[in-house]
Enzyme design. Structure first.
Site, PDB file in Angstrom:
ATOM      1  N   ARG A 126     -34.365  26.865  11.747  1.00  0.00           N
ATOM      2  CA  ARG A 126     -34.135  26.044  12.932  1.00  0.00           C
ATOM      3  C   ARG A 126     -34.432  26.891  14.163  1.00  0.00           C
ATOM      4  O   ARG A 126     -33.842  27.955  14.344  1.00  0.00           O
ATOM      5  CB  ARG A 126     -32.688  25.545  12.983  1.00  0.00           C
ATOM      6  CG  ARG A 126     -32.467  24.405  13.996  1.00  0.00           C
ATOM      7  CD  ARG A 126     -30.994  24.098  14.185  1.00  0.00           C
ATOM      8  NE  ARG A 126     -30.324  25.161  14.879  1.00  0.00           N
ATOM      9  CZ  ARG A 126     -29.160  25.706  14.488  1.00  0.00           C
ATOM     10  NH1 ARG A 126     -28.553  25.263  13.394  1.00  0.00           N
ATOM     11  NH2 ARG A 126     -28.620  26.689  15.179  1.00  0.00           N
ATOM     12  N   GLU A 145     -33.616  31.455  20.023  1.00  0.00           N
ATOM     13  CA  GLU A 145     -33.730  32.231  18.788  1.00  0.00           C
ATOM     14  C   GLU A 145     -34.285  31.330  17.702  1.00  0.00           C
ATOM     15  O   GLU A 145     -34.346  30.110  17.854  1.00  0.00           O
ATOM     16  CB  GLU A 145     -32.370  32.774  18.356  1.00  0.00           C
ATOM     17  CG  GLU A 145     -31.362  31.678  18.018  1.00  0.00           C
ATOM     18  CD  GLU A 145     -29.986  32.202  17.689  1.00  0.00           C
ATOM     19  OE1 GLU A 145     -29.832  33.442  17.597  1.00  0.00           O
ATOM     20  OE2 GLU A 145     -29.063  31.389  17.508  1.00  0.00           O
ATOM     21  N   ASN A 147     -33.444  30.636  13.653  1.00  0.00           N
ATOM     22  CA  ASN A 147     -32.479  30.884  12.583  1.00  0.00           C
ATOM     23  C   ASN A 147     -33.167  30.708  11.240  1.00  0.00           C
ATOM     24  O   ASN A 147     -33.552  29.592  10.889  1.00  0.00           O
ATOM     25  CB  ASN A 147     -31.308  29.904  12.690  1.00  0.00           C
ATOM     26  CG  ASN A 147     -30.617  29.962  14.030  1.00  0.00           C
ATOM     27  OD1 ASN A 147     -29.749  30.795  14.252  1.00  0.00           O
ATOM     28  ND2 ASN A 147     -31.019  29.089  14.945  1.00  0.00           N
ATOM     29  N   SER A 152     -27.619  25.356  10.297  1.00  0.00           N
ATOM     30  CA  SER A 152     -26.652  24.303   9.979  1.00  0.00           C
ATOM     31  C   SER A 152     -26.851  23.046  10.810  1.00  0.00           C
ATOM     32  O   SER A 152     -27.675  22.983  11.711  1.00  0.00           O
ATOM     33  CB  SER A 152     -25.227  24.831  10.175  1.00  0.00           C
ATOM     34  OG  SER A 152     -25.053  25.242  11.511  1.00  0.00           O
ATOM     35  N   LYS A 307     -33.027  39.501  15.767  1.00  0.00           N
ATOM     36  CA  LYS A 307     -33.317  39.506  17.209  1.00  0.00           C
ATOM     37  C   LYS A 307     -34.382  40.534  17.549  1.00  0.00           C
ATOM     38  O   LYS A 307     -35.207  40.317  18.447  1.00  0.00           O
ATOM     39  CB  LYS A 307     -32.039  39.794  18.003  1.00  0.00           C
ATOM     40  CG  LYS A 307     -30.887  38.839  17.728  1.00  0.00           C
ATOM     41  CD  LYS A 307     -31.229  37.425  18.165  1.00  0.00           C
ATOM     42  CE  LYS A 307     -30.015  36.510  18.076  1.00  0.00           C
ATOM     43  NZ  LYS A 307     -29.546  36.297  16.703  1.00  0.00           N
ATOM     44  N   LYS A 366     -28.197  40.902  23.479  1.00  0.00           N
ATOM     45  CA  LYS A 366     -28.032  40.310  22.146  1.00  0.00           C
ATOM     46  C   LYS A 366     -27.974  41.388  21.062  1.00  0.00           C
ATOM     47  O   LYS A 366     -28.907  42.174  20.922  1.00  0.00           O
ATOM     48  CB  LYS A 366     -29.201  39.366  21.829  1.00  0.00           C
ATOM     49  CG  LYS A 366     -29.255  38.114  22.680  1.00  0.00           C
ATOM     50  CD  LYS A 366     -30.335  37.168  22.169  1.00  0.00           C
ATOM     51  CE  LYS A 366     -30.196  35.789  22.764  1.00  0.00           C
ATOM     52  NZ  LYS A 366     -31.113  34.833  22.131  1.00  0.00           N
ATOM     53  N   GLU A 370     -25.802  36.826  13.785  1.00  0.00           N
ATOM     54  CA  GLU A 370     -25.940  35.372  13.805  1.00  0.00           C
ATOM     55  C   GLU A 370     -24.550  34.746  13.797  1.00  0.00           C
ATOM     56  O   GLU A 370     -23.544  35.406  13.595  1.00  0.00           O
ATOM     57  CB  GLU A 370     -26.740  34.900  12.573  1.00  0.00           C
ATOM     58  CG  GLU A 370     -28.105  35.555  12.424  1.00  0.00           C
ATOM     59  CD  GLU A 370     -29.032  35.281  13.585  1.00  0.00           C
ATOM     60  OE1 GLU A 370     -28.877  34.239  14.242  1.00  0.00           O
ATOM     61  OE2 GLU A 370     -29.901  36.113  13.858  1.00  0.00           O
ATOM     62  N   GLY A 371     -24.531  33.415  13.995  1.00  0.00           N
ATOM     63  CA  GLY A 371     -23.282  32.686  13.845  1.00  0.00           C
ATOM     64  C   GLY A 371     -22.621  32.267  15.132  1.00  0.00           C
ATOM     65  O   GLY A 371     -21.599  31.596  15.124  1.00  0.00           O
ATOM     66  N   ARG A 451     -27.137  20.138  20.706  1.00  0.00           N
ATOM     67  CA  ARG A 451     -25.746  20.583  20.875  1.00  0.00           C
ATOM     68  C   ARG A 451     -25.470  20.742  22.361  1.00  0.00           C
ATOM     69  O   ARG A 451     -26.319  21.233  23.108  1.00  0.00           O
ATOM     70  CB  ARG A 451     -25.515  21.914  20.159  1.00  0.00           C
ATOM     71  CG  ARG A 451     -25.526  21.812  18.649  1.00  0.00           C
ATOM     72  CD  ARG A 451     -25.560  23.180  18.007  1.00  0.00           C
ATOM     73  NE  ARG A 451     -26.810  23.867  18.329  1.00  0.00           N
ATOM     74  CZ  ARG A 451     -27.061  25.133  18.010  1.00  0.00           C
ATOM     75  NH1 ARG A 451     -26.147  25.845  17.389  1.00  0.00           N
ATOM     76  NH2 ARG A 451     -28.217  25.677  18.318  1.00  0.00           N
TER      77      ARG A 451
END
Length: 475
Positions: A126, A145, A147, A152, A307, A366, A370-371, A451
């Site tokens: 994604r 970024e 992923n 998700s 990254k 950064k 992740e997350g 989002r």
């Protein structure tokens, strides 16, 4: 448009409450669900996943720009994962100071030394963007970024269009309701998993979801599982402990967990250091990587999503390495890049530190994590860079801060207040690809995710409790 609706209803408290009640019930009816915080492993107590009351306007041109470039990002990630010299050079400074990345890279090196593992490569990723507002009339698409690991909300975002369509209809906005696009990432992601399973060649073998111990967001994954079961493809859910205790690798490199042969390992856990609670977890990761099962992602694709790789790709001439005869593709991808800067030791890295210390509000620092919730902003950038010693700074990259235009909306959360909020949105685009050997058999853009969060928050996703689910209303 959604902002027009807000202008009309914000003064009408009764109407806002009615629409919010309608929206929450519709989300429950459509299955936009999460387990509640207090009982994160019990499906007997669930609530709606947090979401916006209205869809957020997104310019049509930049939305389709993001969708159209996704297949090129799929190709880019896959080609990076096969370019072992590039990965070694790109991550050379990072692995010296970041223990987690170094541990992943050591597995990558071991797999290479053994001649590789699986013939079938499965990628589900994604790419996330914000719209950088240049002036009052235009905005440009800038990548946050990509992923490559456990991307998700493909499942829950598949259910969101119907929720906002219904809200708009109840609000008397039928025309706007028709402008919310169909979106079914769950089916597209499952289509790629199914292809990898078929290529493995055993109807008895399973797709194994490697999952976290705490599974609050389980329904998002269940929608992908349901799509696989529709195709009579068996799935199982296992944790690292299950693999540690019951996993075996035969002399033919077939992976068995709990007595079941595994055709595909779909990692939904393992992207953060704290996921590896013991040395046995690392042993389990290595065992899975060594197996014939298709891994999503395999270790080299995991590293391709770091990254540091993102920052190196933004350097002049690097994209041309992966698309040597496709200048238009290079142009499409490069147009989405934000400014990215190295913190490697030397004059260039020293210059980056000076830039960040002089104007920290212009940048985001950064780490290789992740997350959500890991990035560093504003004065804290100065604190972190002032505290790191020598080469420790190479564990980070610096990126230009993107400035999207805020929009008013209502954020619906369980037990949360019903108040209008200034919000910022992030657009994600899902990609899926399958390769066997040197032949790409599937390469698709399979859907999108919007989002939205309060503009007072700098970082954090839906699972982190900051952002909420949304839909783009194309304008």
């Amino acid at each position: 448009m959604a902002q027009g609706i807000l202008a009309e209803v914000m003064a009408d408290t009764a109407l806002v409450k009615e629409l919010a009640d309608v929206a929450k019930d519709e989300a429950l009816l459509k299955g936009v669900l999460m387990r509640i915080q207090e009982t994160p492993n019990s499906s007997e107590l669930v609530t709606y996943a947090p979401f916006t009351l209205f869809p957020t306007p997104v310019p049509r041109a930049v939305f389709f720009q993001a969708m159209e470039v996704q297949i090129h990002y799929n190709t880019l990630v896959d080609r990076i994962s096969r370019d072992h010299d590039f990965l070694r050079d790109a991550l050379a400074s990072t692995v010296e100071v970041d223990q987690f990345t170094a541990r992943l890279f050591s597995i990558h090196q071991q797999i290479l030394a053994e001649g590789g593992s699986q013939a079938v490569v499965l990628g589900l990723n994604r790419s996330d963007y914000m719209l950088d507002q240049q002036d009052d009339r235009s905005s440009s698409l800038k990548q946050i970024e990509i992923n490559t690991f456990a991307a998700s909300f493909g499942g829950l975002s598949s259910r969101m269009p119907d929720v906002h369509r219904h809200v708009l209809k109840v609000a008397g906005r039928l025309d706007e309701s028709r402008r919310i696009l169909d979106n079914d990432p769950a089916a597209g992601l499952a289509r790629a998993v199914a292809k990898a399973w078929e290529l493995y060649g055993s109807e008895r073998a399973v797709v194994m979801f490697l999952v976290e111990d705490v599974q609050r967001n389980i329904f998002d994954q269940r929608y992908v599982e349901a799509e696989l079961w529709k195709r009579n493809i068996p799935t199982v859910r296992k944790r690292f402990d299950d693999v540690c205790q019951t996993g075996t690798l035969g002399p033919d490199r077939k992976l068995f967990v709990g007595g079941r042969e595994v055709a595909v390992v779909y990692f939904r856990n393992g992207y953060m250091p704290q996921n590896y609670t013991s040395e046995q977890c690392w042993d389990a990761r290595l065992m899975m990587e060594r197996s014939l099962a298709a891994k999503c992602p395999d270790i080299s694709t995991h590293l391709a999503g770091t990254k540091k790789v993102q920052q190196v790709l933004a350097r002049p001439g690097v994209l041309e390495r992966f698309f040597p005869d496709q200048p238009e593709v290079v142009k499409q991808i490069r147009a989405t890049f934000a400014g990215l800067y190295t913190l490697d030791m030397g004059p260039e890295g020293d210059e980056t530190v000076a830039l960040a210390l002089a104007a920290p509000d212009r940048f985001v620092l950064k780490p290789q994590r992740e997350g959500g919730g890991n990035n560093i902003y504003g004065p804290e950038i100065c604190q972190v860079l002032g505290a790191v010693k020598g080469s420790e700074r190479t564990a980070y990259i610096l990126m230009d801060k993107i400035h999207p235009a805020p929009a008013q909306n209502f954020l619906l959360r369980r037990d949360g207040p019903l108040t209008a909020t200034s919000c910022l949105s992030e657009l994600g685009v899902f990609g899926a690809y399958v390769r066997r050997g040197g032949e790409t058999l599937l390469n698709e853009c399979v859907g999108h995710l919007l989002r939205t969060k309060s503009s007072e928050h700098s970082d954090g996703g839906v699972a982190a409790g900051v952002a909420v689910l949304d839909n783009p209303l194309l304008v």
